[in-house]
Design an enzyme around this catalytic site. Structure first.
Site, PDB file in Angstrom:
ATOM      1  N   ASP A 119       6.421   4.596  -2.045  1.00  0.00           N
ATOM      2  CA  ASP A 119       7.576   4.722  -1.466  1.00  0.00           C
ATOM      3  C   ASP A 119       9.221   4.330  -2.042  1.00  0.00           C
ATOM      4  O   ASP A 119       9.742   4.284  -2.151  1.00  0.00           O
ATOM      5  CB  ASP A 119       8.001   5.064   0.100  1.00  0.00           C
ATOM      6  CG  ASP A 119       8.099   3.165   0.599  1.00  0.00           C
ATOM      7  OD1 ASP A 119       7.973   2.787  -0.107  1.00  0.00           O
ATOM      8  OD2 ASP A 119       7.813   2.772   1.636  1.00  0.00           O
ATOM      9  N   HIS A 135      -1.690   1.561  -4.458  1.00  0.00           N
ATOM     10  CA  HIS A 135      -1.744   3.254  -4.301  1.00  0.00           C
ATOM     11  C   HIS A 135      -0.373   3.534  -5.940  1.00  0.00           C
ATOM     12  O   HIS A 135      -0.646   5.181  -5.614  1.00  0.00           O
ATOM     13  CB  HIS A 135      -1.546   3.897  -3.176  1.00  0.00           C
ATOM     14  CG  HIS A 135      -2.965   2.532  -2.186  1.00  0.00           C
ATOM     15  ND1 HIS A 135      -2.113   2.815  -0.474  1.00  0.00           N
ATOM     16  CD2 HIS A 135      -4.354   2.532  -2.452  1.00  0.00           C
ATOM     17  CE1 HIS A 135      -3.855   1.917  -0.013  1.00  0.00           C
ATOM     18  NE2 HIS A 135      -4.625   1.907  -1.474  1.00  0.00           N
ATOM     19  N   SER A 181       0.480  -2.699   8.687  1.00  0.00           N
ATOM     20  CA  SER A 181      -0.821  -2.347   7.966  1.00  0.00           C
ATOM     21  C   SER A 181      -1.484  -2.224   9.232  1.00  0.00           C
ATOM     22  O   SER A 181      -2.037  -3.511   9.767  1.00  0.00           O
ATOM     23  CB  SER A 181      -0.772  -2.192   7.244  1.00  0.00           C
ATOM     24  OG  SER A 181      -2.103  -2.089   6.554  1.00  0.00           O
ATOM     25  N   GLN A 209       0.758  -1.115  -0.282  1.00  0.00           N
ATOM     26  CA  GLN A 209      -0.161  -0.323  -0.337  1.00  0.00           C
ATOM     27  C   GLN A 209       1.262   1.399  -0.291  1.00  0.00           C
ATOM     28  O   GLN A 209       0.213   2.586   0.185  1.00  0.00           O
ATOM     29  CB  GLN A 209      -0.820   0.041   1.379  1.00  0.00           C
ATOM     30  CG  GLN A 209      -2.022  -1.518   1.305  1.00  0.00           C
ATOM     31  CD  GLN A 209      -2.205  -1.561   2.602  1.00  0.00           C
ATOM     32  OE1 GLN A 209      -3.870  -0.651   2.513  1.00  0.00           O
ATOM     33  NE2 GLN A 209      -1.811  -1.970   3.336  1.00  0.00           N
ATOM     34  N   ASN A 210       2.298   1.302  -0.211  1.00  0.00           N
ATOM     35  CA  ASN A 210       3.173   1.861  -0.148  1.00  0.00           C
ATOM     36  C   ASN A 210       3.696   2.654  -1.530  1.00  0.00           C
ATOM     37  O   ASN A 210       3.491   1.735  -2.120  1.00  0.00           O
ATOM     38  CB  ASN A 210       4.595   2.046   1.012  1.00  0.00           C
ATOM     39  CG  ASN A 210       4.288   1.363   2.507  1.00  0.00           C
ATOM     40  OD1 ASN A 210       3.156   1.349   2.708  1.00  0.00           O
ATOM     41  ND2 ASN A 210       5.350   0.451   2.341  1.00  0.00           N
ATOM     42  N   GLY A 238       0.763  -2.014  17.988  1.00  0.00           N
ATOM     43  CA  GLY A 238      -1.165  -2.000  17.836  1.00  0.00           C
ATOM     44  C   GLY A 238      -2.021  -2.678  17.115  1.00  0.00           C
ATOM     45  O   GLY A 238      -1.786  -3.428  15.781  1.00  0.00           O
TER      46      GLY A 238
END
Length: 292
Positions: free
Chosen positions: A126, A141, A241, A123-124, A268
């Site tokens: 970079d 993306h 992610s 999804q990066n 997280g």
């Protein structure tokens, strides 16, 4: 492993405990049992390369600032929004484009070489997976290293556009305050006012980075292609992610529907926690190299 050991940059990585040996063993079993692994990565795999993410508690861009990324509709509709975007992007580009892949990117490249990783979806934007050498890959993306014309579709390299910016703005200077996950930096309206933005050299059209801005959608062709790669896979690993964005989350839903085992490696909570087979709360660059 042909993984080169580089010291991670932990400025944008949330605190987390070291990998638990029992969890390492569970992930090892998960990967060993998989013959055609489908991997999806997000911003959390690039934080150890010094690129901040949006959502990490306390240190993500949303937690530290009230800044939000450019919206697709604003970019297309407003010349001043484009001027602001490109001025900030111009200042941030030298630093953003110099980021290098970390251990986690290199491990996934090695898994591909070994025939373990069937397909990688990031999804990066970079280009770090590309720099690492991954080939069986879809940039969901898009990528900030490419620019295209909304008028005629002509593509150029972002590095080439940097030279156009420099020749159009020989005396323009601005000091950046902070950098965002997409290479954007923070500038004042005053700083941006005199920045000149080039048009497409072929048709005079509007230039846009080859990325899916917020409020835009991923093309149907790309979504279908990724669904086909997932259909050929026998398990799914999500690395770095929280899967808050639907464009990525839909593939986890499809994997669940196919009853594929799903492992998550993310610091997280994530949107998949309630239906994953395995959830690990560790740094990608610390845990992935332990898997053989």
């Amino acid at each position: 492993h042909s993984v080169s050991r580089t010291s991670p940059n932990l400025a944008f990585v949330p605190a987390c405990p070291p990998p638990d040996p029992v969890e390492v063993e569970e992930l090892q079993r998960f990967v060993s049992n998989s013959k055609r692994l489908f991997v999806m990565t997000g911003a959390g795999i690039s934080t150890e390369s010094g690129i901040p993410d949006y959502r990490s508690e306390g240190i993500g861009l949303y937690a530290r600032t009230d800044r939000r990324p450019v919206q697709h509709a604003d970019f297309v509709r407003s010349a001043s929004a484009r001027q602001r975007y490109w001025a900030r992007n111009f200042v941030g580009w030298p630093q953003f484009s110099s980021h290098q892949p970390n251990t986690a990117h290199l491990v996934l490249r090695d898994w591909e070489k070994l025939g373990k990783l069937h397909w990688l979806v990031t999804q990066n934007v970079d280009a770090l997976h590309t720099k690492a050498g991954s080939q069986r890959m879809t940039e969901l993306h898009g990528c900030t290293h490419r620019v295209f014309c909304l008028g005629c579709g002509d593509q150029i390299l972002r590095s080439e556009l940097q030279e156009h910016f420099e020749s159009l703005n020989p005396t323009w200077k601005a000091e950046a305050f902070g950098v965002a996950p997409d290479g954007d930096v923070f500038l004042t309206d005053e700083q941006v006012r005199d920045f000149q933005v080039p048009a497409c050299r072929k048709c005079g059209g509007m230039l846009k980075p080859d990325v899916t801005f917020f409020g835009d959608t991923v093309s149907r062709e790309k979504v279908d292609f990724v669904h086909q790669r997932l259909a050929e896979s026998d398990s799914m690993l999500v690395a770095g992610s929280s899967m808050q964005v639907y464009s990525g989350y839909r593939f986890a839903l499809a994997a669940r529907e196919k009853k594929l085992p799903i492992a998550i490696l993310n610091i997280g909570p994530t949107r998949l926690d309630h239906f994953a087979s395995l959830k690990l709360n560790s740094r990608c660059g610390e845990l992935l190299p332990l898997i053989v």
